[in-house]
Design a protein around this motif. Structure first.
Motif, PDB file in Angstrom:
ATOM      1  N   GLU A   1      43.597  38.978  45.163  1.00  0.00           N
ATOM      2  CA  GLU A   1      44.635  38.191  44.413  1.00  0.00           C
ATOM      3  C   GLU A   1      45.212  38.087  43.527  1.00  0.00           C
ATOM      4  O   GLU A   1      45.775  38.047  42.592  1.00  0.00           O
ATOM      5  N   VAL A   2      43.725  38.202  42.249  1.00  0.00           N
ATOM      6  CA  VAL A   2      43.889  38.018  41.090  1.00  0.00           C
ATOM      7  C   VAL A   2      44.114  38.838  40.643  1.00  0.00           C
ATOM      8  O   VAL A   2      45.326  39.392  39.662  1.00  0.00           O
ATOM      9  N   LEU A   3      44.197  40.303  41.412  1.00  0.00           N
ATOM     10  CA  LEU A   3      44.376  41.217  40.456  1.00  0.00           C
ATOM     11  C   LEU A   3      45.956  41.678  40.545  1.00  0.00           C
ATOM     12  O   LEU A   3      46.833  42.176  39.684  1.00  0.00           O
ATOM     13  N   HIS A   4      46.296  41.309  42.076  1.00  0.00           N
ATOM     14  CA  HIS A   4      47.260  41.320  42.547  1.00  0.00           C
ATOM     15  C   HIS A   4      48.598  40.194  40.680  1.00  0.00           C
ATOM     16  O   HIS A   4      49.694  40.885  40.297  1.00  0.00           O
ATOM     17  N   ALA A   5      48.166  39.189  40.560  1.00  0.00           N
ATOM     18  CA  ALA A   5      48.750  37.847  40.073  1.00  0.00           C
ATOM     19  C   ALA A   5      48.742  39.299  38.422  1.00  0.00           C
ATOM     20  O   ALA A   5      49.489  39.159  38.343  1.00  0.00           O
ATOM     21  N   ALA A   6      47.979  39.906  38.302  1.00  0.00           N
ATOM     22  CA  ALA A   6      47.587  40.326  36.602  1.00  0.00           C
ATOM     23  C   ALA A   6      48.978  41.827  36.728  1.00  0.00           C
ATOM     24  O   ALA A   6      49.523  41.541  36.091  1.00  0.00           O
ATOM     25  N   ALA A   7      48.536  42.415  38.133  1.00  0.00           N
ATOM     26  CA  ALA A   7      49.376  43.368  38.422  1.00  0.00           C
ATOM     27  C   ALA A   7      50.686  42.447  38.068  1.00  0.00           C
ATOM     28  O   ALA A   7      52.615  42.870  37.008  1.00  0.00           O
TER      29      ALA A   7
ATOM     30  N   ILE B   1      48.061  61.946  33.817  1.00  0.00           N
ATOM     31  CA  ILE B   1      47.768  60.286  34.660  1.00  0.00           C
ATOM     32  C   ILE B   1      46.739  59.938  33.717  1.00  0.00           C
ATOM     33  O   ILE B   1      45.991  60.240  33.521  1.00  0.00           O
ATOM     34  N   GLY B   2      47.191  58.155  33.955  1.00  0.00           N
ATOM     35  CA  GLY B   2      46.096  57.198  33.317  1.00  0.00           C
ATOM     36  C   GLY B   2      45.916  56.054  33.928  1.00  0.00           C
ATOM     37  O   GLY B   2      46.560  55.828  34.900  1.00  0.00           O
ATOM     38  N   GLY B   3      44.632  55.577  33.315  1.00  0.00           N
ATOM     39  CA  GLY B   3      44.206  54.120  34.704  1.00  0.00           C
ATOM     40  C   GLY B   3      43.522  53.182  33.520  1.00  0.00           C
ATOM     41  O   GLY B   3      42.645  53.663  32.121  1.00  0.00           O
ATOM     42  N   SER B   4      44.113  52.412  33.527  1.00  0.00           N
ATOM     43  CA  SER B   4      43.308  51.335  32.404  1.00  0.00           C
ATOM     44  C   SER B   4      41.837  50.527  33.237  1.00  0.00           C
ATOM     45  O   SER B   4      40.256  50.930  32.591  1.00  0.00           O
ATOM     46  N   ASP B   5      41.061  51.511  34.792  1.00  0.00           N
ATOM     47  CA  ASP B   5      39.330  50.963  34.860  1.00  0.00           C
ATOM     48  C   ASP B   5      39.122  49.342  34.969  1.00  0.00           C
ATOM     49  O   ASP B   5      38.009  49.548  34.144  1.00  0.00           O
ATOM     50  N   TYR B   6      39.940  48.669  34.906  1.00  0.00           N
ATOM     51  CA  TYR B   6      39.624  46.979  34.951  1.00  0.00           C
ATOM     52  C   TYR B   6      39.517  46.495  36.096  1.00  0.00           C
ATOM     53  O   TYR B   6      39.589  46.916  36.905  1.00  0.00           O
ATOM     54  N   HIS B   7      38.256  46.190  35.298  1.00  0.00           N
ATOM     55  CA  HIS B   7      37.500  45.185  36.162  1.00  0.00           C
ATOM     56  C   HIS B   7      38.056  44.113  36.590  1.00  0.00           C
ATOM     57  O   HIS B   7      37.358  43.574  35.340  1.00  0.00           O
ATOM     58  N   GLN B   8      38.962  43.379  36.909  1.00  0.00           N
ATOM     59  CA  GLN B   8      39.000  41.591  37.428  1.00  0.00           C
ATOM     60  C   GLN B   8      38.292  41.283  36.776  1.00  0.00           C
ATOM     61  O   GLN B   8      37.504  41.083  38.529  1.00  0.00           O
ATOM     62  N   PRO B   9      38.408  39.740  36.479  1.00  0.00           N
ATOM     63  CA  PRO B   9      37.513  38.910  36.725  1.00  0.00           C
ATOM     64  C   PRO B   9      38.009  37.419  37.160  1.00  0.00           C
ATOM     65  O   PRO B   9      38.990  38.172  38.147  1.00  0.00           O
ATOM     66  N   GLU B  10      37.101  37.155  37.348  1.00  0.00           N
ATOM     67  CA  GLU B  10      37.495  35.764  38.737  1.00  0.00           C
ATOM     68  C   GLU B  10      38.750  35.085  38.646  1.00  0.00           C
ATOM     69  O   GLU B  10      39.265  34.451  38.777  1.00  0.00           O
ATOM     70  N   TRP B  11      39.242  34.886  36.840  1.00  0.00           N
ATOM     71  CA  TRP B  11      40.787  34.515  36.779  1.00  0.00           C
ATOM     72  C   TRP B  11      41.433  35.889  35.655  1.00  0.00           C
ATOM     73  O   TRP B  11      41.381  36.904  35.403  1.00  0.00           O
ATOM     74  N   LEU B  12      42.661  34.688  35.337  1.00  0.00           N
ATOM     75  CA  LEU B  12      43.650  35.879  35.100  1.00  0.00           C
ATOM     76  C   LEU B  12      43.643  35.811  33.959  1.00  0.00           C
ATOM     77  O   LEU B  12      43.680  34.955  33.030  1.00  0.00           O
ATOM     78  N   LEU B  13      43.730  36.980  32.968  1.00  0.00           N
ATOM     79  CA  LEU B  13      43.683  37.137  31.380  1.00  0.00           C
ATOM     80  C   LEU B  13      45.207  36.946  31.309  1.00  0.00           C
ATOM     81  O   LEU B  13      46.308  37.563  32.025  1.00  0.00           O
ATOM     82  N   PRO B  14      45.288  36.477  29.824  1.00  0.00           N
ATOM     83  CA  PRO B  14      47.001  37.106  29.874  1.00  0.00           C
ATOM     84  C   PRO B  14      46.686  38.348  29.031  1.00  0.00           C
ATOM     85  O   PRO B  14      46.089  39.142  28.918  1.00  0.00           O
TER      86      PRO B  14
END
Length: 479
Positions: free
Chosen positions: A165-171, A301-314
Motif C-alpha cells: 500500500e505504501v509503495l502504491h502511494a509512492a507511485a 530499461i531503467g529501474g530504481s530498485d527502490y526498497h520501500q520503507p515503512e513510511w512514504l518519503l518525499p
C-alpha cells in the motif's frame, strides 16, 4: 487451537556444504489434515554468517522446477507461516499436501568454523478455509502517447520494510502510469497488486531472480520461476523457463556491487540504469554498449530498485522512479507495456519529470530498423537546455551537440555502424544534480562504495535512448 505436532531440528553447516551447493534442504513431515505450518530459524547471525530462508512442498523437483515452491524471504526473516487461508509475505498460502516438505536454506555466508542451525516446525490442524490465489485484472487506459513507469522495486514481500500500500502511494506521488514490483524470488506481492491494478496505475507482473552472483528480472509471467541456479549453464535453463511461459528476461544492475557473473543467456532487456546515476551506472551502460556493438539486440530499461520503507518519503534523487522508463504505446495496459519494453520503444530518464529524449529516422522509431548505413536522424529534446546531446554507434561517440533551448530539435546526418542511439549528458545542470545527490545521501557513506572522484571522471547522464538498428539481423542471442 489444536497443535498436532512440533519438530525441533538441529544441524551444523560448514563451508564444505556451501561449496557443494548454495542451498541446503532440511526435511520435515506434514501429515494429512494439516492446515498451518509455522517455521522458525535460529542461527548465529554475523557479518560472516548470513543464511537465507525459504520453503518447498513435496511436489518440488530438481532445478528447474515448475511447481512445489512455497516461499522465500532470503535473509529478511527468521520465521514464516503457511496456512490454507493466509501466509507470511513472500510465502504462498493454499492447499497443504501431506508428505515430505523441506525448509530451504540459502548459504550466502558461512564462517570457517561453520554455523549451528536450529529449525523449529509447528504443525496445526485447526479447521480453516481454503483461500484462492488472487485473480489477475486487465485494466486498460485508452489513448496513444508516452507513459512513465518504474520497472524494479520491492515491498515487505521480500527485503523491503514497506507494505504494498505504501509503495502504491509512492507511485501515485511520483505520477507514474505503470509499475513492476519485482520482489526477490517470490510472486506473493500480487496478493495486493493484482487487486489494485487500474487504468490510473497499471501493475506489471514481475519477479527478481536473485542469487549470490547475479540478479535478473522476469516480466509478464504468472508463475514462480525457479531461481536455484548452481552452475553457469543454469542461467540458460532459467531463461528458457521464462520464455516457455511467454515472459521477458532482463539482466539487472550489471555493475558493482552485484554484477551479472553468469554467462549471458537469451535476454530481451537490460537494466542499463539502476537507482541514481552516480551509483556506478556508467559501468552497466558500457556493458550494454559492448553487447549492442557485438550485434545483440537488447532493449534498455531503467529501474530504481527502490526498497520501500515503512513510511512514504518525499520526492528526491533516491526514491521510486529514479530513473523512470518512458514508453510509447497505443493505450496503457500490461500487454502493451511488455511489447513496448521488448521492442525498445522508449527511453530512460532521470526521474518522472526528467528530460524527454526521442530519436527517429524518418518514420522509424526507437527499437526499429532501417536498411541503410547513411541516414538523417532527428532528436526531440525537452527540459535539458545547456546540456549536451551525444550520438553513439557501435564504435562509440560519433557526434555531439549543445542543447540550446528547453524545447529543442537536434539531428545527425551521415553514416553509422550497427545502430544509432543518443544520450543527454549534463553540462550546465551537473553542479545542481551533484548537490541534490549529496544532500540525499547526507553524512552516510555513499551507497555501493562509489566516491566523488569516481563520479567526477565520468559523464553524468540525464537520459538514454534505445537504439535504431541499421540493417542488421535480429540477434538477441547468447554469449
Amino acid at each position: 487451537m489444536k497443535r498436532r505436532d512440533m519438530q525441533d531440528i538441529a544441524l551444523k553447516l560448514m563451508p564444505a556444504d556451501q561449496a557443494r551447493s548454495p542451498y541446503a534442504y532440511v526435511p520435515f513431515d506434514v501429515p494429512d489434515g494439516t492446515t498451518r505450518i509455522d517455521v522458525t530459524l535460529d542461527y548465529p547471525k554475523a557479518e560472516d554468517c548470513v543464511i537465507d530462508l525459504g520453503c518447498v512442498d513435496p511436489r518440488i523437483a530438481p532445478f528447474p522446477a515448475d511447481r512445489g515452491f512455497r516461499g522465500w524471504s532470503g535473509g529478511a526473516r527468521d520465521r514464516f507461516f503457511i496456512a490454507t487461508d493466509d501466509a507470511t509475505p513472500g510465502y504462498i498460502h493454499g492447499e497443504i499436501p501431506p508428505g515430505r516438505w523441506q525448509v530451504m536454506l540459502g548459504l550466502y555466508k558461512l564462517p570457517e568454523s561453520g554455523a549451528d542451525i536450529r529449525i523449529t516446525v509447528s504443525l496445526d490442524n485447526t479447521e480453516r478455509p481454503l483461500a484462492p490465489q488472487p485473480a489477475r485484472s486487465f485494466p486498460v487506459r485508452e489513448g496513444t502517447g508516452w507513459f512513465r513507469g518504474d520497472l524494479h522495486c520491492h515491498t515487505f514481500h521480500s527485503d523491503a520494510r514497506g507494505a504494498p500500500e505504501v509503495l502504491h502511494a509512492a507511485a501515485r506521488q511520483a505520477g507514474l502510469d505503470f509499475l513492476a514490483v519485482a520482489d526477490h524470488n517470490t510472486i506473493t506481492q500480487r496478493r495486493y497488486f493484482h487487486r489494485e491494478s487500474s487504468p490510473d496505475l497499471v501493475f506489471v507482473r514481475a519477479m527478481e531472480v536473485t542469487t549470490a552472483i547475479g540478479h535478473a528480472n522476469v516480466f509478464g509471467v504468472d508463475d514462480w520461476i525457479d531461481f536455484r541456479m548452481e552452475k553457469p549453464e543454469d542461467a540458460h535453463k532459467m531463461a528458457a523457463a521464462v520464455h516457455r511461459r511467454g515472459g521477458l528476461l532482463s539482466i539487472n544492475h550489471d555493475k558493482p556491487t552485484i554484477p551479472w557473473d553468469y554467462p549471458l543467456p537469451q535476454v530481451e532487456l537490460m537494466e542499463v540504469w539502476q537507482s541514481a546515476w552516480p551509483l556506478w551506472n556508467w559501468i552497466s551502460l558500457s556493458r550494454w554498449q559492448e553487447r549492442l556493438a557485438s550485434g545483440l539486440r537488447i532493449a534498455a530499461i531503467g529501474g530504481s530498485d527502490y526498497h520501500q520503507p515503512e513510511w512514504l518519503l518525499p520526492e528526491g534523487p533516491l526514491v521510486l522512479a529514479r530513473p523512470t522508463t518512458v514508453l510509447w504505446m497505443d493505450g496503457l495496459c500490461e500487454d502493451n507495456i511488455l511489447k513496448a519494453m521488448k521492442a525498445g520503444r522508449g527511453y530512460v530518464t532521470e526521474s518522472p519529470t526528467g528530460p524527454h529524449l526521442e530519436i527517429t529516422i524518418g518514420d522509424t522509431p526507437m527499437g526499429g530498423t532501417v536498411l541503410q548505413r547513411s541516414f538523417d536522424a532527428e532528436a526531440i529534446i525537452r527540459g535539458a537546455k545547456g546540456d549536451c546531446l551525444v550520438w553513439f554507434d557501435a564504435t562509440g561517440e560519433i557526434a555531439r551537440q549543445e542543447i540550446a533551448a528547453d524545447e529543442w530539435r537536434g539531428g545527425y546526418s551521415g553514416s553509422a555502424n550497427g545502430f544509432v542511439r543518443a544520450e543527454i549528458i549534463a553540462d550546465k545542470s551537473r553542479p545542481d544534480l551533484m548537490e541534490a545527490f549529496r544532500q540525499a545521501v547526507g553524512e552516510k557513506p555513499w551507497p555501493g562504495g562509489v566516491d566523488e572522484a569516481a563520479i567526477a571522471a565520468q559523464p553524468f547522464r540525464r537520459a538514454l535512448s534505445n537504439p535504431i538498428y541499421l540493417g542488421i539481423a535480429d540477434r538477441s542471442g547468447t554469449r
